[in-house]
Design a protein around this motif. Sequence first.
Motif, PDB file in Angstrom:
ATOM      1  N   GLY A  93       0.796  -1.228   0.000  1.00 20.96           N
ATOM      2  CA  GLY A  93       0.000   0.000   0.000  1.00 20.96           C
ATOM      3  C   GLY A  93       0.825   1.273   0.000  1.00 20.96           C
ATOM      4  O   GLY A  93       1.988   1.292   0.407  1.00 20.96           O
ATOM      5  N   ARG A  94       0.202   2.321  -0.469  1.00 18.71           N
ATOM      6  CA  ARG A  94       0.889   3.610  -0.612  1.00 18.71           C
ATOM      7  C   ARG A  94       1.316   4.174   0.740  1.00 18.71           C
ATOM      8  O   ARG A  94       2.449   4.630   0.910  1.00 18.71           O
ATOM      9  N   ASP A  95       0.420   4.167   1.726  1.00 21.72           N
ATOM     10  CA  ASP A  95       0.733   4.761   3.039  1.00 21.72           C
ATOM     11  C   ASP A  95       1.879   4.010   3.714  1.00 21.72           C
ATOM     12  O   ASP A  95       2.795   4.632   4.278  1.00 21.72           O
ATOM     13  N   ARG A  96       1.828   2.693   3.679  1.00 25.67           N
ATOM     14  CA  ARG A  96       2.880   1.902   4.307  1.00 25.67           C
ATOM     15  C   ARG A  96       4.210   2.104   3.588  1.00 25.67           C
ATOM     16  O   ARG A  96       5.267   2.167   4.213  1.00 25.67           O
ATOM     17  N   MET A  97       4.153   2.226   2.247  1.00 26.66           N
ATOM     18  CA  MET A  97       5.360   2.455   1.479  1.00 26.66           C
ATOM     19  C   MET A  97       5.994   3.785   1.862  1.00 26.66           C
ATOM     20  O   MET A  97       7.215   3.893   2.014  1.00 26.66           O
ATOM     21  N   ASP A 111      11.498  12.081  -3.410  1.00 23.08           N
ATOM     22  CA  ASP A 111      11.930  11.125  -4.437  1.00 23.08           C
ATOM     23  C   ASP A 111      10.797  10.159  -4.776  1.00 23.08           C
ATOM     24  O   ASP A 111      10.549   9.845  -5.948  1.00 23.08           O
ATOM     25  N   LEU A 112      10.119   9.681  -3.746  1.00 26.12           N
ATOM     26  CA  LEU A 112       9.019   8.754  -3.956  1.00 26.12           C
ATOM     27  C   LEU A 112       7.858   9.455  -4.649  1.00 26.12           C
ATOM     28  O   LEU A 112       7.194   8.879  -5.512  1.00 26.12           O
ATOM     29  N   GLU A 113       7.615  10.698  -4.285  1.00 29.07           N
ATOM     30  CA  GLU A 113       6.541  11.460  -4.925  1.00 29.07           C
ATOM     31  C   GLU A 113       6.815  11.650  -6.420  1.00 29.07           C
ATOM     32  O   GLU A 113       5.907  11.538  -7.247  1.00 29.07           O
ATOM     33  N   VAL A 142       5.486  -4.659  -9.016  1.00 30.19           N
ATOM     34  CA  VAL A 142       5.274  -4.154  -7.651  1.00 30.19           C
ATOM     35  C   VAL A 142       4.770  -2.711  -7.644  1.00 30.19           C
ATOM     36  O   VAL A 142       3.754  -2.412  -7.002  1.00 30.19           O
ATOM     37  N   PRO A 143       5.436  -1.764  -8.345  1.00 29.28           N
ATOM     38  CA  PRO A 143       4.870  -0.401  -8.376  1.00 29.28           C
ATOM     39  C   PRO A 143       3.502  -0.345  -9.048  1.00 29.28           C
ATOM     40  O   PRO A 143       2.681   0.507  -8.693  1.00 29.28           O
ATOM     41  N   ALA A 144       3.249  -1.242  -9.986  1.00 30.31           N
ATOM     42  CA  ALA A 144       1.911  -1.280 -10.593  1.00 30.31           C
ATOM     43  C   ALA A 144       0.870  -1.607  -9.531  1.00 30.31           C
ATOM     44  O   ALA A 144      -0.232  -1.043  -9.515  1.00 30.31           O
ATOM     45  N   GLY A 145       1.214  -2.516  -8.618  1.00 26.71           N
ATOM     46  CA  GLY A 145       0.319  -2.835  -7.520  1.00 26.71           C
ATOM     47  C   GLY A 145       0.210  -1.707  -6.509  1.00 26.71           C
ATOM     48  O   GLY A 145      -0.876  -1.407  -6.004  1.00 26.71           O
ATOM     49  N   LEU A 146       1.343  -1.085  -6.200  1.00 26.08           N
ATOM     50  CA  LEU A 146       1.332   0.055  -5.276  1.00 26.08           C
ATOM     51  C   LEU A 146       0.408   1.167  -5.770  1.00 26.08           C
ATOM     52  O   LEU A 146      -0.322   1.782  -4.999  1.00 26.08           O
ATOM     53  N   GLU A 147       0.473   1.412  -7.071  1.00 29.48           N
ATOM     54  CA  GLU A 147      -0.329   2.484  -7.664  1.00 29.48           C
ATOM     55  C   GLU A 147      -1.727   2.021  -8.059  1.00 29.48           C
ATOM     56  O   GLU A 147      -2.516   2.806  -8.592  1.00 29.48           O
ATOM     57  N   ARG A 148      -2.006   0.735  -7.788  1.00 24.82           N
ATOM     58  CA  ARG A 148      -3.311   0.148  -8.103  1.00 24.82           C
ATOM     59  C   ARG A 148      -3.712   0.407  -9.562  1.00 24.82           C
ATOM     60  O   ARG A 148      -4.820   0.872  -9.843  1.00 24.82           O
TER      61      ARG A 148
END
Length: 224
Positions: A93-97, A111-113, A142-148
């Motif tokens: 998830g985004r918040d946990r990341m 950087d993440l933003e 993985v980032p595809a999942g993070l960004e849903r």
Amino acid sequence: MQTATVTLALSQEPAGGIAGWAADLVDKMGGVGAGAAIALENLFPPLPSEVILPLTGFAAGQGVLSLASALFWTTLGSVVGAVALYWIGALIGRDRMYAIWAKLPLVKVADLERTEAWFAKHGTKAVFFGRMVPIFRSLISVPAGLERMRMPMFLALTAAGSFIWNTVLVMAGYWLGDQWELVENYVGVLSKAVLLLVLVAVAVFAVRRLTKARAGRAAQHRRS
């Protein structure tokens, strides 16, 4: 009798290790075994697709399975492995990341933003072309999942990119026959080059951040 002869021809080619393991899967399970091997390759990148896919093509040339079956099952295996990694990213998830990222040294939340902004703009191309780049083949899910990313879009892009990559390597093994290991040599060089570029980029990033941090501390010290 013919099947036993074909199976024996396949089993004797690899000397052991990953190639022997993959050959055994394909021998015993056909296309399903090839698909399972590629699904695991997505989850564990040290398992090299440049061994599994050409070997599957060679097996198709030997009659162990059909070429259509080889391409179908390896592409399905790629998609299954990619979806598993997608859901790992989604579960983080985004918040946990962001919480994890904030605790890491040498990186900033900004950087993440910026990475998020880049993925929002170029994510479809990254997922499609990333399926054809060693190392990033797995990581891009993985980032595809993070960004849903929308699942239908993710599945379509992953299947299309995987089919192209798999077809190239499977057909190479099919055409090369008992010289299928040549594919591993060439793609292995590409994998090492990609890994080297990543390591150099990380090293340059770390040096710049450390230099900037030292300069900031020195300037603060002078002001005080």
